[in-house]
Design an enzyme around this catalytic site. Structure first.
Site, PDB file in Angstrom:
ATOM      1  CE  LYS A  12      -1.906   2.984   2.085  1.00 52.79           C
ATOM      2  NZ  LYS A  12      -1.904   4.480   1.856  1.00 52.79           N
ATOM      3  CD  GLU A  37      12.230   4.073   9.873  1.00 52.14           C
ATOM      4  OE1 GLU A  37      11.990   5.155  10.473  1.00 52.14           O
ATOM      5  OE2 GLU A  37      12.430   3.997   8.659  1.00 52.14           O
ATOM      6  CB  CYS A  62      12.522   8.735   9.320  1.00 53.16           C
ATOM      7  SG  CYS A  62      13.500   7.488   8.442  1.00 53.16           S
ATOM      8  CD  GLU A 101       9.095  12.550  12.711  1.00 54.37           C
ATOM      9  OE1 GLU A 101      10.037  12.014  12.113  1.00 54.37           O
ATOM     10  OE2 GLU A 101       7.988  11.994  12.893  1.00 54.37           O
TER      11      GLU A 101
END
Length: 484
Positions: A176, A252, A286, A388
């Site tokens: 996906k 992750e 990231c 973040e």
């Protein structure tokens, strides 16, 4: 208009539900994407299961390895197609995509094919009361149908980072991709057909997350395991879905990564490395750096030089050789990043540079552009020091001792990556051991040996992938005990 379709059981499949794909650099609609509903997701999972029980599951390891090498070679043959698709999806400069994204995407298939080809099995002789003994040996078998949920920031690289080991281990997959970046997954379907991959081994379902393709896939009872890269809240939702059926997950997730710059560093290398770690891919990495701690004797010089470097990063179109920075992925994400730019000022930050939207040519004004931004003056408790942001920004703080900076760097809910800049070898080893992060770079950033373990600690993830470590997730290990 171009149509991007689902790829199910070796066929491209349209639906009655469509959504637009726009470019992040000018906001133009370049394609429409067929959104998969429950029937399409179910068909993809059933196709994957059938392939697992059929020709793919019966393929010898050597033949599987040859197939993955053929996939990598065909990606390389169509290098320009993948590069163009990636550039129009994420809008980042051509040199970044051509030197990182696409080459790594192809390499991921070959590297994990080699890992599986060379992995040994355990064997133990065992004494028994009758003196005849027994033999024990281990076997690795594919975990089954793997759902691969991909992010939008490095879509091709991170998709193949999952596909390489999943397929090398003999699993079948349903991918996906992010609704923002569907093009390279569709291209990979063409590659799979070209090299003769058995139908159903690789499937793609397009769409969104909640109450859409993402949720339909992660909650499907035919999915054996789920691997995900993305933000932490989505990862937590996937983990809850995986609890039904006790299915394994590899997650992750987010990061709020620290860079620590000591006074004995190579200043030129530290500036160059931090410019990359804070601003590469418009900060949408990231592993990127959003918290920078600089030892006080060099603090002013470091801030001044990083400011000059950030201000030299010219935004522009991906194909423009002069472009040093692309846009954010979408207007929605730009709104989030700009909200943190405002919040930093409200919390009392000094804006060293940036903090807004750059002036762009009229043809690009509708793009998702923001300025590379540097702040100073905030405490570690400030929101922009803990959340973040995932944009081209960082805060620089002074520190006075090694003990202080270790405590401050670790005082964060995330633990994905860290960077240390020092010429003191003993200090480098000390910090490598005590910083709470899945990977610690010393005098470098984004340097990756794909044989090594990769993953996050704390809220940055669960599990490790890379090299033989990937086998722990993508296979089930069984023991066979034979009485002699």
């Amino acid at each position: 208009m171009k149509e991007i379709l689902n790829f199910i059981n070796g066929e491209f499949v349209a639906t009655t539900d469509w959504f637009d794909k726009t470019t992040p650099y000018d906001g133009k609609v370049i394609a429409r994407v067929a959104a998969a509903g429950k029937p399409e997701v179910d068909a993809a999972v059933r196709a994957a299961r059938s392939a697992l029980d059929g020709p793919w599951g019966k393929l010898a390891v050597g033949d599987r390895v040859d197939m993955l090498y053929a996939v990598a070679d065909e990606i390389t043959r169509r290098f320009d197609d993948f590069a163009e698709a990636e550039m129009s999806d994420i809008g980042q400069p051509s040199h970044f995509i051509r030197h990182v994204d696409v080459p790594r995407g192809a390499a991921n298939f070959k590297i994990f094919a080699d890992v599986v080809k060379n992995v040994p099995s355990e064997f133990f002789e065992m004494a028994t009361p009758d003196g005849r003994g027994a033999l024990n040996y281990s076997l690795r078998r594919p975990v089954g149908v793997v759902a691969v949920i991909c992010p939008w920031n490095l879509p091709f690289l991170l998709m193949t980072w999952k596909l390489g080991p999943a397929l090398a281990c003999g699993n079948t997959v349903v991918v996906k991709p992010s609704e923002e970046t569907p093009q390279t997954a569709a291209l990979l379907g063409e590659v799979m057909n070209k090299v003769g991959m058995p139908k159903g081994v690789f499937n793609v379902v397009n769409g969104f997350g909640p109450d859409a393709a993402g949720e339909f896939l992660t909650t499907h009872p035919g999915v054996s395991a789920i691997t995900f890269t993305g933000e932490t809240r989505t990862g937590a939702a996937i983990m809850k879905a995986a609890a039904d059926g006790a299915r394994p997950v590899s997650l992750e997730m987010g990061g709020k990564n620290a860079a620590i710059v000591f006074a004995d560093c190579d200043m030129d290398a530290a500036i160059e490395g931090t410019l990359r770690s804070a601003f590469a891919n418009c900060g949408q990495v990231c592993l990127g750096t959003e918290r920078v701690y600089v030892e006080r004797p060099i603090f002013d010089e470091f801030v001044s030089r990083l400011k000059r470097g950030a201000e030299s990063m010219k935004p522009g179109l991906p194909a423009d050789p002069a472009s040093k920075m692309g846009p954010l992925i979408s207007q929605e994400h730009r709104d989030k990043v700009l909200s943190y730019y405002r919040k930093a000022v409200e919390e009392g930050a000094t804006v060293v540079t940036g903090g807004g939207v750059p002036d762009m040519p009229a043809a690009l004004e509708a793009g998702s552009w923001v300025e590379p931004t540097i702040w100073t003056g905030l405490p570690d408790s400030a929101a922009v020091m803990r959340d973040e942001i995932f944009g081209p920004c960082c805060h620089i703080s002074p520190f006075d001792s090694e003990e202080e900076v270790i405590r401050r760097a670790n005082d964060n809910p995330y633990g994905l990556a860290a960077a240390v800049w020092t010429t003191n070898l003993q200090r480098a080893h000390r910090l490598g051991g005590v910083l709470e992060a899945g990977i610690v770079w010393v005098n470098s950033w984004f340097l990756r040996d794909l044989r090594t373990p990769f993953g996050g600690s704390k809220q940055s993830g669960i599990g490790r992938e890379g090299g033989v470590h990937s086998l722990e997730f993508y296979t089930e290990l069984k023991n066979v005990c034979i009485k002699l």
